[in-house]
Design a protein around this motif. Structure first.
Motif, PDB file in Angstrom:
ATOM      1  N   LEU A  48       0.841  -1.200   0.000  1.00 53.55           N
ATOM      2  CA  LEU A  48       0.000   0.000   0.000  1.00 53.55           C
ATOM      3  C   LEU A  48       0.878   1.252   0.000  1.00 53.55           C
ATOM      4  O   LEU A  48       0.735   2.128  -0.858  1.00 53.55           O
ATOM      5  CB  LEU A  48      -0.928  -0.011   1.214  1.00 53.55           C
ATOM      6  N   PRO A 126      -6.515   4.606  -4.781  1.00 56.20           N
ATOM      7  CA  PRO A 126      -7.333   3.391  -4.881  1.00 56.20           C
ATOM      8  C   PRO A 126      -6.538   2.174  -5.372  1.00 56.20           C
ATOM      9  O   PRO A 126      -6.753   1.051  -4.909  1.00 56.20           O
ATOM     10  CB  PRO A 126      -8.431   3.759  -5.887  1.00 56.20           C
ATOM     11  N   ILE A 129      -4.714   0.694  -2.502  1.00 53.80           N
ATOM     12  CA  ILE A 129      -5.631  -0.068  -1.633  1.00 53.80           C
ATOM     13  C   ILE A 129      -5.935  -1.427  -2.256  1.00 53.80           C
ATOM     14  O   ILE A 129      -5.885  -2.456  -1.569  1.00 53.80           O
ATOM     15  CB  ILE A 129      -6.921   0.749  -1.365  1.00 53.80           C
TER      16      ILE A 129
END
Length: 145
Positions: A48, A126, A129
């Motif tokens: 991440l 995003p 993630i």
């Protein structure tokens, strides 16, 4: 013990010894799978952070920082995975599947992001993630199925 087995009976002491050995083996297996799951969680978090850094920090700092996170955690995950002597077959299959899915997501993220959307936070956050999801899934559910 071999005499009692060959004669068709097993003594209470031999049975207790066998059960104790099975308990020790089960405990070692449990500890090894927990270690792999913890390492995978660390890898997911590093992925991440690494993807965000790669996508949003200007070069060469973004490349150096992002790859440091990802490669450092990948090495740690590989060492833990390689030193875990025993794992259930299904656990190993899920481990390899998780790594494969992460790799596909990571490659797609890098190809799309670096070529079409460099520095666009609406893509990179995003995507970071999503890149962490396979590792987090494995850490939480990987040994429970």
């Amino acid at each position: 013990m071999s005499e009692s087995i060959s004669s068709g009976s097993i003594s209470n002491a031999d049975a207790r010894e066998a059960l104790a050995a099975a308990d020790r083996s089960a405990e070692a297996l449990r500890k090894q799978t927990i270690a792999v799951r913890v390492a995978m969680a660390g890898f997911a978090i590093a992925s991440l952070a690494g993807v965000i850094i790669l996508g949003l920090v200007p070069m060469p700092g973004g490349m150096i920082g992002g790859l440091t996170f990802i490669l450092g955690s990948a090495v740690a995950l590989a060492v833990v995975g390689a030193t875990a002597k025993a794992r259930p077959k299904a656990f190993t299959r899920r481990y390899l599947l998780t790594i494969g899915i992460w790799a596909a997501i990571y490659v797609a993220t890098m190809l799309i992001g670096m070529n079409l959307l460099p520095g666009v936070a609406a893509f990179w956050i995003p995507a970071a993630i999503v890149s962490a999801l396979p590792g987090l899934w494995f850490a939480i559910y990987g040994a429970n199925r």
